[in-house]
Write a protein that holds these residues in place. Structure first.
Motif: not given
Length: 361
Positions: A267-274
């Motif tokens: 979920i975080l990766t898809k939102k552009g969050i490392d």
């Protein structure tokens, strides 16, 4: 954005060893059963909890589950009567502290969200709070019921959606859980675990984009939900004739490690969050094994788990209220810096996961 949180605890503080001894008396006290109870207490990560019932108090005859020296199981109506009394008292206490600390104008509250899975009555908490604090009778009201430990993040999702539609809304969110009113003494693994981790408490949170404050605030970046396939057997909460009945699978920590943690990363990766850029974590303190699985699955440090482990140690699992206790702990006792990310995760029956990413403002 989240301006502040206040909490309220009931008056009866019980340490884990005393709670374990009381549970042994009520479940029959065989040596095998006693060992299971001691193991659950010792591995819980909990030092003490707070309850609205006096049953673990010494030198008192006024006990909820004991009459004339005999242990018994009150019916659901009796438990709900007690729930109504204590839930109103604790939520009013939390809201009053929040308002005094932040000088909240209750006439400016546009939306009121109430949350609980341990009881019901109508008119409900929304009515009691509107009446007590002179909130506008036209306030928008939402009740989030029976969604378990994840419900406060469901509430924050609702706040986020509402403020996207109208950024000037002021929102008051209140959660209360009285798990001690649902003591079940049939000697099962589920009952032992539930009786040794769950506790009572309330919290109130204030959200606003108009409120001026020098203190640290948290702005919601996004909120996501996920229902895991074929997972209903891992966590359940049913209404019985003598209180509510918990189903809590021993497989839950494994499911969180192998399925929930990877999904949270996705979920975080898809939102552009490392994930490495998230400095602070508010993880639902559902038990030591739950936190261990999240720490391992998300590759987090001991320092990043401390806010959640502190709440577990000093309060137990407060169901939906827990995550608000953790967020309050982070706001007041940890070094949050401007633009830091904070990720909150909790789980509920389903099995569902709620994830909210916040940013320090």
């Amino acid at each position: 954005m989240l301006i502040d949180i206040s909490t309220a605890l009931p008056p009866y503080k019980v340490n884990q060893s005393l709670a374990a001894n009381e549970l042994k008396k009520r479940m029959g006290g065989t040596s095998a059963l006693s060992r299971m109870i001691d193991m659950a207490a010792n591995q819980s990560g909990i030092d003490h909890r707070y309850f609205v019932v006096k049953d673990a108090e010494e030198n008192t005859s006024d006990k909820f589950y004991t009459k004339d020296g005999v242990h018994f199981s009150p019916d659901t109506k009796t438990r709900m009567t007690e729930y109504e009394k204590w839930s109103v008292y604790l939520t009013k206490k939390a809201v009053r502290e929040l308002s005094e600390k932040n000088k909240i104008d209750f006439g400016s509250i546009d939306r009121l969200i109430t949350i609980s899975c341990t009881g019901f009555f109508a008119p409900g908490l929304d009515y009691e709070l509107i009446k007590e604090f002179n909130i506008s009778p036209a306030v928008k009201r939402t009740n989030i019921g029976f969604m378990g430990c994840a419900a406060a993040l469901v509430g924050m999702n609702s706040v986020w959606e509402a403020m996207k539609q109208n950024e000037n809304e002021n929102v008051l969110m209140v959660a209360v859980e009285l798990c001690s009113l649902h003591l079940q003494v049939e000697p099962t693994r589920d009952n032992i675990l539930a009786n040794m981790i769950f506790a009572d408490g309330a919290a109130a949170a204030f959200f606003s984009k108009k409120y001026n404050s020098e203190r640290i605030k948290l702005e919601i970046q996004f909120a996501e939900s996920f229902l895991f396939e074929d997972s209903a057997k891992f966590m359940g909460w049913k209404i019985g004739n003598n209180g509510f009945e918990m189903m809590l699978s021993s497989e839950l920590p494994k499911i969180i490690l192998n399925s929930a943690a990877p999904k949270a990363k996705e979920i975080l990766t898809k939102k552009g969050i490392d994930i490495s850029s998230i400095k602070h974590w508010a993880l639902h303190p559902g038990g030591r094994a739950i936190l261990d699985s999240l720490q391992s699955g998300l590759s987090l440090s001991d320092d990043q788990l401390k806010p959640s482990r502190d709440v577990l140690k000093n309060n137990g699992n407060l169901s939906s209220v827990s995550i608000l206790f953790v967020l309050k702990n982070l706001l007041e006792n940890f070094n949050l810096k401007k633009d830091d990310y904070l990720c909150a995760i909790a789980f509920g029956p389903g099995l569902t996961m709620e994830l909210v990413l916040l940013k320090v403002i």
